[in-house]
Design a protein around this motif. Structure first.
Motif, PDB file in Angstrom:
ATOM      1  N   LEU A   1      -9.772   3.802  -4.407  1.00 53.86           N
ATOM      2  CA  LEU A   1      -9.205   2.460  -4.294  1.00 53.86           C
ATOM      3  C   LEU A   1     -10.179   1.401  -4.805  1.00 53.86           C
ATOM      4  O   LEU A   1     -11.392   1.596  -4.782  1.00 53.86           O
ATOM      5  CB  LEU A   1      -8.864   2.155  -2.834  1.00 53.86           C
TER       6      LEU A   1
ATOM      7  N   THR B   1      -6.720 -11.289  -3.144  1.00 51.75           N
ATOM      8  CA  THR B   1      -6.612 -10.840  -1.763  1.00 51.75           C
ATOM      9  C   THR B   1      -6.350 -12.008  -0.822  1.00 51.75           C
ATOM     10  O   THR B   1      -5.639 -11.860   0.187  1.00 51.75           O
ATOM     11  CB  THR B   1      -7.888 -10.080  -1.345  1.00 51.75           C
TER      12      THR B   1
ATOM     13  N   GLN C   1      -8.036  -3.250  -2.492  1.00 54.31           N
ATOM     14  CA  GLN C   1      -7.155  -2.286  -1.834  1.00 54.31           C
ATOM     15  C   GLN C   1      -7.783  -1.755  -0.549  1.00 54.31           C
ATOM     16  O   GLN C   1      -7.103  -1.584   0.462  1.00 54.31           O
ATOM     17  CB  GLN C   1      -6.840  -1.140  -2.798  1.00 54.31           C
TER      18      GLN C   1
ATOM     19  N   LEU D   1       0.819  -1.204   0.000  1.00 57.37           N
ATOM     20  CA  LEU D   1       0.000   0.000   0.000  1.00 57.37           C
ATOM     21  C   LEU D   1       0.861   1.265   0.000  1.00 57.37           C
ATOM     22  O   LEU D   1       0.328   2.379   0.056  1.00 57.37           O
ATOM     23  CB  LEU D   1      -0.918   0.029   1.237  1.00 57.37           C
TER      24      LEU D   1
ATOM     25  N   ARG E   1      -7.359  -4.246   2.134  1.00 54.09           N
ATOM     26  CA  ARG E   1      -5.982  -4.240   2.635  1.00 54.09           C
ATOM     27  C   ARG E   1      -5.749  -3.080   3.600  1.00 54.09           C
ATOM     28  O   ARG E   1      -4.990  -3.202   4.563  1.00 54.09           O
ATOM     29  CB  ARG E   1      -4.993  -4.176   1.477  1.00 54.09           C
TER      30      ARG E   1
END
Length: 376
Positions: free
Chosen positions: A137, A175, A141, A126, A144
């Motif tokens: 995002l 992910t 993302q 990130l 995360r």
């Protein structure tokens, strides 16, 4: 890292109720393990996770982390961190500010916050997104960032409550890999909830397979797949699911061998001889039991030549076929039950045609009809 021990955990939502949402669960989770709670909707997996976090009360039993009894401790005093299904990011804050928010509340100094956030951002890839807002995002993302917000506190135990369920299929796979790599990098104790058994199998060091508030089996993914304790575990673990067929245990006295008959819808009887564990099956002679056969153990061709002497022929008629790329799924009738076989598409000759499959007889499992416990 920390050990996590649950002893005789019970959860009842109404006083005097005879129904337990969580029913007398004992678990001992080793420091650094990645444990996955898996089971169908309503089985109690999220409730159990929330009890560990302190978000649900415990009716009876104890929860210990690192040898310390935290059964009735406040969530803030447990040193655990929870990632929810919803990202719950602050939309007006950047990625950096979202990750750092808890540290600022704890009044960490600015240089320490920057160091911790940058370290976590690097692990989660990130670091080039720290100045962006959540709306800029992707779903993966954002998740995360939610994980980073938990990681930055350096908790003893990470708790994940179905964190990937809001993502599309491709992002879930990506992910999932990132979460697995994160566990390798930080080597922390993690407890993860999912209803997706493929997700559970690929992530877990060990699985806690739950149904109706009870632990059905606590085992490695391989052991749960190869040696399920009961019919529920056998049917839940594995994709496509295991076939269950009612059969009668018979004996060929001339050759001193037990066998079962699998009859197709056109009257063809296939006698399949059992390979092992006769001492367990003997008391079921002449009785109906449930045979469990995985689709991958009924094929038109096994690549492993070393198991050729363990394969037996099964002739049937194809009722339906699904082409899924590298595999084909055959549907046909055995003993008045629709079963599925995973085959090589090159072996398919058309619906209503006769096909000869090979059954890996050693892999057939048997379950008691009444208790559904495994016979062998």
């Amino acid at each position: 890292m920390a050990d996590l021990v649950l002893k005789n955990i019970v959860k009842k939502y109404s006083q005097g109720s005879s129904v337990n949402t969580i029913d007398n669960i004992d678990l001992s989770i080793k420091s650094g393990e990645f444990i996955v709670f898996v089971g169908p909707s309503g089985c109690g997996k999220s409730t159990l996770l929330r009890m560990i976090a302190g978000l649900e009360s415990v009716t009876s039993g104890t929860i210990s982390i690192d040898g310390k009894d935290l059964t009735y401790a406040n969530p803030s005093d447990r040193n655990v961190s929870m990632v929810f299904q919803s990202y719950a990011l602050y939309p007006h804050m950047t990625v950096f500010e979202n990750i750092a928010f808890g540290l600022k509340l704890s009044k960490e100094d600015k240089s320490t916050i920057e160091e911790k956030v940058n370290k976590v951002a690097e692990i989660l890839k990130l670091d080039i997104l720290l100045d962006r807002l959540p709306k800029e995002l992707s779903g993966g993302q954002r998740q995360r960032v939610a994980i980073g917000r938990s990681m930055v506190r350096n908790p003893k135990v990470f708790l994940f409550d179905e964190p990937l369920s809001n993502l599309d299929a491709a992002l879930r796979i990506k992910t999932r890999l990132e979460i697995a790599q994160m566990h390798q990098n930080i080597d922390s104790t993690m407890v993860y909830v999912t209803h997706d058994q493929v997700e559970a199998m690929t992530l877990a060091d060990r699985l806690v397979i739950l149904n109706k508030g009870k632990v059905q089996q606590f085992a490695t993914p391989k052991d749960a797949y190869d040696n399920p304790k009961n019919k529920f575990v056998a049917g839940f673990i594995g994709s496509p699911a295991m076939n269950f067929i009612d059969v009668v245990i018979q004996k060929d006295y001339e050759n001193n061998q037990y066998y079962i008959s699998l009859n197709n819808s056109h009257g063809k009887s296939n006698d399949i001889y059992l390979e092992n564990h006769y001492e367990n099956i003997e008391k079921y002679l002449g009785k109906t039991v449930t045979a469990g056969i995985r689709p991958e153990h009924m094929q038109n061709g096994f690549r492993d030549s070393q198991i050729s002497n363990e394969l037996q022929s099964l002739e049937t008629v194809v009722d339906y076929y699904e082409y899924v790329g590298a595999d084909g799924f055959l549907f046909f009738d055995l003993n008045n039950t629709t079963v599925l076989s995973r085959i090589s598409p090159s072996g398919f000759k058309g619906i209503n045609n006769v096909i000869e499959l090979k059954v890996w007889a050693k892999k057939i499992l048997f379950f008691d009809k009444d208790t559904e416990e495994r016979i062998y």
